[in-house]
Write a protein that holds these residues in place. Structure first.
Motif, PDB file in Angstrom:
ATOM      1  N   MET A   1       0.837  -1.212  -0.001  1.00  0.00           N
ATOM      2  CA  MET A   1       0.004   0.048  -0.115  1.00  0.00           C
ATOM      3  C   MET A   1       0.758   1.359  -0.062  1.00  0.00           C
ATOM      4  O   MET A   1       0.468   2.206  -0.762  1.00  0.00           O
ATOM      5  CB  MET A   1      -1.001  -0.155   1.067  1.00  0.00           C
ATOM      6  CG  MET A   1      -1.955   1.262   1.300  1.00  0.00           C
ATOM      7  SD  MET A   1      -3.134   1.019  -0.161  1.00  0.00           S
ATOM      8  CE  MET A   1      -4.482   1.969   0.680  1.00  0.00           C
ATOM      9  N   GLU A   4       2.772   1.591  -3.313  1.00  0.00           N
ATOM     10  CA  GLU A   4       1.414   2.174  -4.409  1.00  0.00           C
ATOM     11  C   GLU A   4       1.241   3.512  -4.106  1.00  0.00           C
ATOM     12  O   GLU A   4       1.346   4.368  -5.322  1.00  0.00           O
ATOM     13  CB  GLU A   4       0.287   1.492  -4.014  1.00  0.00           C
ATOM     14  CG  GLU A   4      -0.934   1.717  -5.390  1.00  0.00           C
ATOM     15  CD  GLU A   4      -2.106   0.969  -4.962  1.00  0.00           C
ATOM     16  OE1 GLU A   4      -3.218   1.417  -5.579  1.00  0.00           O
ATOM     17  OE2 GLU A   4      -2.222   0.049  -4.496  1.00  0.00           O
ATOM     18  N   THR A   5       1.154   4.196  -3.003  1.00  0.00           N
ATOM     19  CA  THR A   5       0.720   5.527  -2.827  1.00  0.00           C
ATOM     20  C   THR A   5       1.890   6.478  -3.254  1.00  0.00           C
ATOM     21  O   THR A   5       1.837   7.402  -3.913  1.00  0.00           O
ATOM     22  CB  THR A   5       0.891   5.691  -1.403  1.00  0.00           C
ATOM     23  OG1 THR A   5      -0.329   5.005  -0.919  1.00  0.00           O
ATOM     24  CG2 THR A   5       0.701   7.156  -1.042  1.00  0.00           C
ATOM     25  N   VAL A   7       4.388   5.427  -5.634  1.00  0.00           N
ATOM     26  CA  VAL A   7       4.451   5.237  -6.969  1.00  0.00           C
ATOM     27  C   VAL A   7       3.387   6.103  -7.742  1.00  0.00           C
ATOM     28  O   VAL A   7       3.896   6.836  -8.674  1.00  0.00           O
ATOM     29  CB  VAL A   7       4.627   3.797  -7.553  1.00  0.00           C
ATOM     30  CG1 VAL A   7       4.353   3.595  -9.127  1.00  0.00           C
ATOM     31  CG2 VAL A   7       5.740   3.161  -6.892  1.00  0.00           C
ATOM     32  N   VAL A   8       2.274   5.991  -7.318  1.00  0.00           N
ATOM     33  CA  VAL A   8       1.019   6.872  -7.957  1.00  0.00           C
ATOM     34  C   VAL A   8       1.457   8.279  -7.779  1.00  0.00           C
ATOM     35  O   VAL A   8       1.257   8.946  -8.895  1.00  0.00           O
ATOM     36  CB  VAL A   8      -0.144   6.272  -7.535  1.00  0.00           C
ATOM     37  CG1 VAL A   8      -1.409   7.418  -8.030  1.00  0.00           C
ATOM     38  CG2 VAL A   8      -0.522   4.850  -7.774  1.00  0.00           C
ATOM     39  N   VAL A  75       1.109  -1.221 -15.574  1.00  0.00           N
ATOM     40  CA  VAL A  75      -0.028  -1.471 -14.676  1.00  0.00           C
ATOM     41  C   VAL A  75       0.181  -3.194 -14.563  1.00  0.00           C
ATOM     42  O   VAL A  75      -0.203  -3.742 -13.523  1.00  0.00           O
ATOM     43  CB  VAL A  75      -1.495  -1.280 -15.015  1.00  0.00           C
ATOM     44  CG1 VAL A  75      -2.700  -1.748 -14.241  1.00  0.00           C
ATOM     45  CG2 VAL A  75      -1.583   0.342 -14.776  1.00  0.00           C
ATOM     46  N   VAL A  78       3.214  -3.824 -12.517  1.00  0.00           N
ATOM     47  CA  VAL A  78       3.217  -3.500 -10.884  1.00  0.00           C
ATOM     48  C   VAL A  78       2.069  -4.048 -10.177  1.00  0.00           C
ATOM     49  O   VAL A  78       1.984  -4.060  -8.992  1.00  0.00           O
ATOM     50  CB  VAL A  78       3.327  -2.012 -10.847  1.00  0.00           C
ATOM     51  CG1 VAL A  78       4.567  -1.309 -11.442  1.00  0.00           C
ATOM     52  CG2 VAL A  78       2.175  -1.214 -11.310  1.00  0.00           C
ATOM     53  N   PHE A  80      -0.861  -2.529  -9.776  1.00  0.00           N
ATOM     54  CA  PHE A  80      -2.135  -1.704  -9.427  1.00  0.00           C
ATOM     55  C   PHE A  80      -2.274  -0.512 -10.343  1.00  0.00           C
ATOM     56  O   PHE A  80      -1.310  -0.321 -11.261  1.00  0.00           O
ATOM     57  CB  PHE A  80      -1.590  -1.175  -8.028  1.00  0.00           C
ATOM     58  CG  PHE A  80      -0.189  -0.520  -8.073  1.00  0.00           C
ATOM     59  CD1 PHE A  80       0.052   0.723  -8.518  1.00  0.00           C
ATOM     60  CD2 PHE A  80       0.991  -1.054  -7.273  1.00  0.00           C
ATOM     61  CE1 PHE A  80       1.527   1.241  -8.478  1.00  0.00           C
ATOM     62  CE2 PHE A  80       2.077  -0.564  -7.203  1.00  0.00           C
ATOM     63  CZ  PHE A  80       2.445   0.428  -7.644  1.00  0.00           C
ATOM     64  N   LEU A  82      -2.532   2.984 -12.252  1.00  0.00           N
ATOM     65  CA  LEU A  82      -1.668   4.032 -12.509  1.00  0.00           C
ATOM     66  C   LEU A  82      -2.514   5.323 -13.460  1.00  0.00           C
ATOM     67  O   LEU A  82      -3.136   4.667 -14.390  1.00  0.00           O
ATOM     68  CB  LEU A  82      -0.290   3.902 -13.200  1.00  0.00           C
ATOM     69  CG  LEU A  82       0.857   3.015 -12.670  1.00  0.00           C
ATOM     70  CD1 LEU A  82       1.645   2.601 -13.420  1.00  0.00           C
ATOM     71  CD2 LEU A  82       1.150   3.792 -11.330  1.00  0.00           C
ATOM     72  N   ARG A 151      -1.370  10.997  -0.978  1.00  0.00           N
ATOM     73  CA  ARG A 151      -0.462  11.022  -2.176  1.00  0.00           C
ATOM     74  C   ARG A 151       0.136  12.466  -2.133  1.00  0.00           C
ATOM     75  O   ARG A 151       1.401  12.853  -2.647  1.00  0.00           O
ATOM     76  CB  ARG A 151      -1.038  10.808  -3.362  1.00  0.00           C
ATOM     77  CG  ARG A 151      -1.156   9.298  -3.584  1.00  0.00           C
ATOM     78  CD  ARG A 151      -2.230   8.935  -4.762  1.00  0.00           C
ATOM     79  NE  ARG A 151      -2.506   7.549  -4.927  1.00  0.00           N
ATOM     80  CZ  ARG A 151      -3.761   7.121  -5.459  1.00  0.00           C
ATOM     81  NH1 ARG A 151      -4.250   7.954  -5.862  1.00  0.00           N
ATOM     82  NH2 ARG A 151      -3.612   5.621  -5.461  1.00  0.00           N
TER      83      ARG A 151
END
Length: 180
Positions: A1, A4-5, A7-8, A75, A78, A80, A82, A151
């Motif tokens: 999590m 992901e936060t 990277v996004v 996507v 990874v 998740f 984007l 984010r």
């Protein structure tokens, strides 16, 4: 999590992160202020040019479109989501980054700072704030979906670190006269 936060957040900011670097590398030319002064000080200075602003904006938009092209593949890699950049968002992020830097130069001149002089916090976040404001004006639903509070925190923490690192690298390469 957490990955992901991060990277996004960084992915979504890339079209705003790159324009000012492109302007430094490929810009130059006539200054936006045409050499004009206000109250005895240049409006912006020689570092803010029409060509640099245009090139920075075009490079940021092109990067967003390239990210859109590779997004499905990434996507899958990874695992998740984007975000995909609508054209209006790509333009807003890229031009907003350039405009934020221009506005910061104006504030620097008003406070008596010369070109390249440090202005902590403003130097690191001017382009982020204006890029996100412009993106919010053109696509509020996209911004609020992509830039959740965690984010935004990542962007506010990572951006000064990235800014200082890239400026130090540009200084070492002789592209900047100061390392900050």
């Amino acid at each position: 999590m957490v990955v992901e936060t991060v990277v996004v957040a960084l992915w979504a900011m890339l079209p705003a992160y790159v324009p000012n670097n492109a302007a430094v590398l490929l810009g130059g030319g006539a200054p936006i202020d045409g050499g004009r002064t206000w109250r005895g000080r240049r409006l912006l200075g020689d570092g803010k040019t029409w060509r640099g602003t245009a090139i920075g904006t075009v490079v940021g938009v092109a990067l967003a479109l390239a990210l859109n092209a590779v997004q499905p593949t990434l996507v899958a890699l990874v695992g998740f989501g984007l975000p995909v950049f609508p054209l209006a968002v790509a333009v807003a992020l890229a031009f907003g980054a350039m405009l934020g830097d221009i506005l910061a130069s104006f504030l620097k001149r008003r406070t008596g700072r010369k070109r390249g002089a440090a202005f902590p916090v403003l130097d690191q976040l001017d382009f982020v704030v204006v890029a996100l404001l412009l993106a919010t004006l053109v696509a509020p639903a996209w911004v609020f979906e992509v830039f959740t509070l965690p984010r935004v925190v990542v962007v506010l923490v990572a951006t000064p670190l990235l800014h200082l690192t890239t400026n130090a690298g540009a200084y070492v390469l002789g592209l900047k006269e100061e390392p900050y």
